[in-house]
Design an enzyme around this catalytic site. Structure first.
Site, mmCIF file in Angstrom:
data_model
loop_
_atom_site.group_PDB
_atom_site.id
_atom_site.type_symbol
_atom_site.label_atom_id
_atom_site.label_comp_id
_atom_site.label_asym_id
_atom_site.label_seq_id
_atom_site.Cartn_x
_atom_site.Cartn_y
_atom_site.Cartn_z
ATOM 1 N N ASP A 275 1.002 -4.358 1.664
ATOM 2 C CA ASP A 275 0.104 -4.825 1.430
ATOM 3 C C ASP A 275 -1.268 -5.044 2.091
ATOM 4 O OD1 ASP A 275 -2.618 -5.256 -0.623
ATOM 5 O OD2 ASP A 275 -2.360 -7.751 -0.511
ATOM 6 N N ASP B 236 -5.318 -7.231 2.888
ATOM 7 C CA ASP B 236 -6.197 -8.072 2.352
ATOM 8 C C ASP B 236 -4.926 -9.215 1.907
ATOM 9 O OD1 ASP B 236 -7.939 -6.595 3.853
ATOM 10 O OD2 ASP B 236 -8.012 -6.185 1.643
HETATM 11 MG MG LIG Z 1 -3.818 -8.816 -1.125
#
Ligand SMILES: [Mg+2]
Ligand SMILES: [Zn+2]
Length: 197
Positions: free
Chosen positions: A11, A13
């Site tokens: 992932d 952020d």
């Molecule tokens: Mg995230």
């Protein structure tokens, strides 16, 4: 059919970069200090390394898709400058209910739907059955489980809060919980040696 390579799908952020809400300008994007090392550790252990990120701010009209690409060029550059390699960066600019077509659509790529992991399988040759998703949200874990991969939850970003206040209601618990993305990769790599072939 020959088996593909294992992959670690990161992932963005809250996992590789600071969770700041919408990154609506490149000035708001900052990698965690260990991000490149986490990717490098995946490279060294023979994993494909890809990024999978929902960027519904495009559909919501908060920023153009070109900004996502600008941020990703910066991210890739910083990681490569540190001697690591990102095999692919996948993003979902869609939202099922907000904005205008083509961004408003009930797509297959918005996590936890499997589209981005399937792209890693098709385009990179990832063997999802021995792959991991590393992320800070339950939806990252759900992506992993939707494609038969395993899910590692990091405590950065939303991770600690999701774990503390959300995990009691989760239908399945993370396959791994780590302080941050680098620790997650190190633990994933360590587990390879402990598992039966
Ligand atoms: Mg995230
Ligand atoms: Zn999508």
């Amino acid at each position: 059919m020959s088996r593909g390579r294992p992959a670690i799908l990161f992932d963005r952020d809250g996992t590789l970069a600071h969770e700041v809400g919408y990154v609506n300008h490149v000035s708001r994007f900052a990698l965690y200090p260990y991000a490149a090392e986490a990717v490098r550790a995946a490279n060294r252990a023979g994993f494909l390394a890809a990024v999978v990120t929902n960027q519904a701010g495009v559909a919501r009209g908060y920023f153009p898709e070109s900004l996502v690409q600008e941020v990703h060029a910066r991210m890739r550059g910083a990681i490569e400058e540190a001697g690591a390699r990102v095999d692919a960066i996948y993003y979902c600019p869609h939202h099922p209910a907000t904005g205008a077509p083509p961004y408003r659509q009930d797509c297959d790529c918005r996590k936890p739907r499997p589209g981005m992991a399937r792209r890693a399988e098709a385009e990179l040759g990832a063997d999802l059955s021995c792959s991991w998703v590393v992320g800070d949200r339950f939806s990252d874990l759900e992506l992993a489980w939707a494609v038969g991969a395993r899910g590692a939850l990091v405590k950065t970003g939303y991770g600690l809060g999701e774990l503390t206040y959300g995990s009691a209601s989760w239908r399945r618990q993370p396959d791994l919980v780590a302080a941050h993305a680098l620790e997650a990769v190190q633990e994933i790599v360590a587990r390879i040696g402990r598992e039966p072939a």
